[in-house]
Design a protein around this motif. Sequence first.
Motif, short mmCIF file in Angstrom:
data_model
loop_
_atom_site.label_atom_id
_atom_site.label_comp_id
_atom_site.label_asym_id
_atom_site.label_seq_id
_atom_site.Cartn_x
_atom_site.Cartn_y
_atom_site.Cartn_z
N THR A 18 39.08 -28.35 18.93
CA THR A 18 38.32 -28.46 20.18
C THR A 18 39.04 -29.36 21.18
N ASP A 28 34.38 -22.15 22.65
CA ASP A 28 34.68 -21.06 23.59
C ASP A 28 33.58 -20.91 24.64
N LYS A 29 32.32 -21.13 24.21
CA LYS A 29 31.21 -21.07 25.17
C LYS A 29 31.24 -22.28 26.11
N GLY A 80 28.14 -27.30 21.56
CA GLY A 80 28.10 -25.87 21.28
C GLY A 80 29.45 -25.34 20.86
N ASP A 81 29.53 -24.04 20.70
CA ASP A 81 30.79 -23.39 20.37
C ASP A 81 31.82 -23.68 21.47
#
Length: 330
Positions: free
Chosen positions: A161, A136-137, A133-134
């Motif tokens: 990342t 930040d999430k 997923g993203d």
Amino acid sequence: MELRFELKHLQLKETFSIAYGNYNKREALLIELSHQNSKGYGECVAIDYYKIDLQYFVLKLKEIKGKIEAQKIIHPKEFFHFLLSLDLHPFLLSALDCAYWDLFGKLENKSFIELNQLPSDNLVESSITISVGDIDKQIQKIEKSSWNKFKVKCKGLDTNTVEKLLELNKNIALDSNASFTDEDCLWLQENINVQKFTYLEQPRPIDNYKILKKESFANWMADEDCQNLDSLDELIPYYKSINIKLMKCGGLTPALEMIKKARELNYKIMIGCMTESTVGISAGCVLTGLVDYTDLDGANLISNDYATGNSVENGKIMLSQKPGLGIDLK
């Protein structure tokens, strides 16, 4: 001895995203072996990238039911040799092997750990999986979690990342599910900061591991590349660590052999899992005193667990202290 089996539906608490796809459910096959009012349980699940067909397993069980039920109660290692004569897929072999260990222990009134004289103190804490997923999430999930160890799924390599995850100063592993390129692997294993990751799991598709260097900054861990005992010698120059999953190798009996040989070859060892109920996770938990890493969060990811037994609470392995594998159905 009596054999029963049933297809079960496992519903995930939230969409589980990995490089292979997105999943909201898994299908499982529950095995029950019973004798003298004692019942032992084992389980295997349908994993598409392993091409598992549970309907085929059901047909196979119907075919061999008479042979299994004709068996006398013997030691599980002897029973496993009998199972090998039936030419079973490792996933189905595992379910039957684990069910028999559970039954045998209950009949003997001894736990698997007692029967095999295994260590049960200082059990290695499990990681919990963070879906693709993203970033930040993903970081938000990590920071909100009450677990201490994390396996972060990724699809391909994003250096941004990697840098963000390393900045967290948490116990983090990366699992690309075979989605890294050769160039990604070179970048990772030559980057000194990458040694902060606990391990990097299955970077390339099966049999594409020769770009990897064991003596590098990356603690490469073989998952799909490490199917069974025969894999270990071949992988020595490339992987520091291996992920033993009961369904891959055929159950608890071969897993014990794999652990012994892997130790002799100086591998770091992890006990891992698929998305499983407490039936499957209970079997994995009994080996956690023998290994360096544990990833047994499968039952924590589903909303309709149908069994009780050994469990994982915020990463801590909780042994039931009951005979066999300690499994009961709800």
